[in-house]
Write a protein that holds these residues in place. Structure first.
Motif, PDB file in Angstrom:
ATOM      1  N   LYS A 127       0.813  -1.097   0.084  1.00 12.26           N
ATOM      2  CA  LYS A 127      -0.106  -0.035  -0.210  1.00 12.26           C
ATOM      3  C   LYS A 127       0.874   1.129   0.123  1.00 12.26           C
ATOM      4  N   LEU A 128       1.742   1.328   0.703  1.00 16.80           N
ATOM      5  CA  LEU A 128       2.753   2.399   0.642  1.00 16.80           C
ATOM      6  C   LEU A 128       3.788   2.639  -0.179  1.00 16.80           C
ATOM      7  N   GLU A 129       4.084   1.588  -0.966  1.00 15.62           N
ATOM      8  CA  GLU A 129       5.216   1.605  -2.082  1.00 15.62           C
ATOM      9  C   GLU A 129       6.299   2.751  -1.984  1.00 15.62           C
ATOM     10  N   LEU A 130       6.921   2.535  -0.759  1.00 15.30           N
ATOM     11  CA  LEU A 130       8.022   3.509  -0.326  1.00 15.30           C
ATOM     12  C   LEU A 130       9.167   3.711  -1.406  1.00 15.30           C
ATOM     13  N   PHE A 131       9.525   2.682  -1.996  1.00 13.88           N
ATOM     14  CA  PHE A 131      10.595   2.853  -3.036  1.00 13.88           C
ATOM     15  C   PHE A 131      10.218   2.774  -4.452  1.00 13.88           C
ATOM     16  N   ASN A 132       9.475   3.719  -4.825  1.00 11.18           N
ATOM     17  CA  ASN A 132       9.098   3.660  -6.319  1.00 11.18           C
ATOM     18  C   ASN A 132      10.111   3.926  -7.313  1.00 11.18           C
ATOM     19  N   LYS A 133      10.300   3.268  -8.293  1.00 15.24           N
ATOM     20  CA  LYS A 133      11.402   3.450  -9.235  1.00 15.24           C
ATOM     21  C   LYS A 133      10.919   3.859 -10.619  1.00 15.24           C
TER      22      LYS A 133
END
Length: 59
Positions: free
Chosen positions: A53-59
């Motif tokens: 849900k948070l997807e902290l490290f989007n690339k």
């Protein structure tokens, strides 16, 4: 990053309270083996859900 995690937990108070209660119970109390296996499974599932849900490290 920490602010995003904190906001994610504040947005879902029921989920946060279940997560904290499960973690605290496993950390400070020694429940029976089968119950603790179920609780660890629930803790892993909640952690994976929050990670998606948070997807902290989007690339």
């Amino acid at each position: 990053m920490f602010k995003k995690i904190l906001c994610g937990f504040i947005d879902q108070p029921l989920f946060t309270s279940l997560f904290v209660a499960d973690f605290a119970l496993l950390l400070f109390h020694r429940p029976p083996f089968m119950f603790s296996v179920i609780m660890v499974g629930a803790l892993v599932a909640m952690s994976m859900y929050m990670g998606q849900k948070l997807e902290l490290f989007n690339k």
